[in-house]
Design an enzyme around this catalytic site. Structure first.
Site, PDB file in Angstrom:
ATOM      1  N   SER A 154       0.846  -1.200   0.000  1.00  0.00           N
ATOM      2  CA  SER A 154       0.000   0.000   0.000  1.00  0.00           C
ATOM      3  C   SER A 154       0.881   1.250   0.000  1.00  0.00           C
ATOM      4  O   SER A 154       0.397   2.354  -0.275  1.00  0.00           O
ATOM      5  CB  SER A 154      -0.922  -0.002   1.227  1.00  0.00           C
ATOM      6  N   LYS A 198       4.648 -11.179   3.675  1.00  0.00           N
ATOM      7  CA  LYS A 198       3.233 -11.401   3.356  1.00  0.00           C
ATOM      8  C   LYS A 198       3.113 -11.518   1.839  1.00  0.00           C
ATOM      9  O   LYS A 198       3.739 -10.737   1.109  1.00  0.00           O
ATOM     10  CB  LYS A 198       2.378 -10.248   3.879  1.00  0.00           C
ATOM     11  N   ASP A 253       5.720  -6.823   2.704  1.00  0.00           N
ATOM     12  CA  ASP A 253       4.939  -7.358   1.584  1.00  0.00           C
ATOM     13  C   ASP A 253       5.836  -7.717   0.413  1.00  0.00           C
ATOM     14  O   ASP A 253       6.774  -6.983   0.094  1.00  0.00           O
ATOM     15  CB  ASP A 253       3.972  -6.269   1.085  1.00  0.00           C
ATOM     16  N   GLU A 273      -8.860 -10.254   3.530  1.00  0.00           N
ATOM     17  CA  GLU A 273      -9.269  -8.890   3.166  1.00  0.00           C
ATOM     18  C   GLU A 273     -10.616  -8.883   2.447  1.00  0.00           C
ATOM     19  O   GLU A 273     -10.832  -9.648   1.490  1.00  0.00           O
ATOM     20  CB  GLU A 273      -8.200  -8.227   2.277  1.00  0.00           C
TER      21      GLU A 273
HETATM   22  O1  KIV Z   1      -0.439  -3.392   1.678  1.00  0.00           O
HETATM   23  C1  KIV Z   1      -1.132  -3.291   2.697  1.00  0.00           C
HETATM   24  O2  KIV Z   1      -1.129  -2.282   3.396  1.00  0.00           O
HETATM   25  C2  KIV Z   1      -2.005  -4.402   3.029  1.00  0.00           C
HETATM   26  C3  KIV Z   1      -3.031  -4.140   4.077  1.00  0.00           C
HETATM   27  C4  KIV Z   1      -4.167  -3.415   3.492  1.00  0.00           C
HETATM   28  C5  KIV Z   1      -3.430  -5.380   4.748  1.00  0.00           C
HETATM   29  O3  KIV Z   1      -1.887  -5.447   2.475  1.00  0.00           O
END
Ligand code: KIV
Length: 286
Positions: A48, A116, A86, A185
């Site tokens: 994000s 993640k 991420d 989500e």
């Molecule tokens: O990238 C992010 O911030 C996310 C959240 C919305 C869980 O994956």
């Protein structure tokens, strides 16, 4: 590592005994310090980043090098929360080998303690491979923001029987492959509850209802910094934006009417009393 530091091996106890896990996004060191001081369990350097910090339309443009850079910044300010990073778009979809190398870079070069990954059955092989390499993985299922073009926007998933069945299959495949947690989500609350019941590891929800083992929010939404309307699932627990706007407007006015800097904010001649010392007796002479 301090004794109150969150680690993946404490996830199972938290699933059984609570309290629910708290996860918040962070993209820099000062935010990481805030999360640490507030006792948040997990700091997520989310992709994000692309939308919240870089001002892009979706998460697709962010690169693995940018994720590594921001993960390092967060690590510099973090004390206590688990650091999760991420895997960005196309950092793992081309081949398992490339995904393995990029996950390793987040851990080795940036200090992530887990990664993640968006995806279900199709990433089970990669999850297995990373788990064998001792890289903990959080699987992200339900609404997967990387699928924005396929979905025709950011849309709630799992509302019809077929999509619901697919999400449950994804959850089972990721659990079998060894994920340490599932991020759910934008799915109906009943599906969030079903997956939480079948999962031995914690589920962390964002728009997945109240039954998950934890909740995650984007920092800027949570503190009220975001200017766009929030999605239905987000709540602003603070009102940071007007506070920051007021501070900036007050600064502009004070400069323009020459009330800033005041004599107390101005250096004395050599040998005089330092203004910073007069504000903070323990402070340095700056
Ligand atoms: O990238 C992010 O911030 C996310 C959240 C919305 C869980 O994956």
């Amino acid at each position: 590592m301090s004794s109150r530091a969150m680690t993946v091996d404490r996830f199972l106890t938290r699933k059984k005994e609570g309290p629910p896990l708290t996860m918040v996004t962070a993209y820099d060191a000062p935010t990481a310090r805030l999360l640490s001081e507030a006792g948040i369990d997990i700091a997520l350097v989310g992709d994000s980043l692309a939308m919240v910090v870089q001002g892009r339309e979706n998460t697709l443009p962010v690169t693995i090098d940018e994720m590594i850079y921001h993960t390092r910044l967060v690590k510099n300010g973090l004390e206590g929360p688990l650091l999760v990073s991420d895997m960005p778009f196309l950092s793992y979809q081309i081949s398992e080998e490339e995904g393995h190398r990029n996950a390793g870079r987040l851990v080795k070069e940036a200090g992530a303690q887990a990664v993640k990954i968006e995806g279900g059955e199709e990433i089970a092989g990669l999850v297995r491979r990373l788990t064998i390499s001792m890289i903990p993985v959080i699987g992200h299922i339900g609404m997967k923001p990387m699928g924005v073009h396929q979905m025709g926007g950011f849309r709630v998933q799992g509302r019809d029987a077929e999509s619901r069945r697919q999400i449950v299959n994804d959850a089972r495949a990721l659990l079998e492959a060894g994920v340490c947690a599932l991020l759910l989500e934008a799915i109906p609350s009943s599906l969030g509850e079903e997956i939480t019941r079948l999962s031995p590891v914690p589920t962390i929800g964002i728009g997945a209802g109240p039954h998950t083992d934890g909740q995650v929010l984007v920092f800027h939404d949570l503190v009220g910094w975001t200017s766009n309307p929030l999605p239905r699932f987000a709540r602003a627990f603070g009102n940071a934006r007007p506070l920051m706007e007021d501070a900036l407007t007050d600064f502009r006015k004070a400069v323009q009417n020459r009330s800033f800097p005041s004599p107390e904010e101005t250096y004395a001649e050599e040998g005089g009393i330092s203004p910073r010392k007069s504000k903070n007796p323990k402070g340095k002479d700056v």
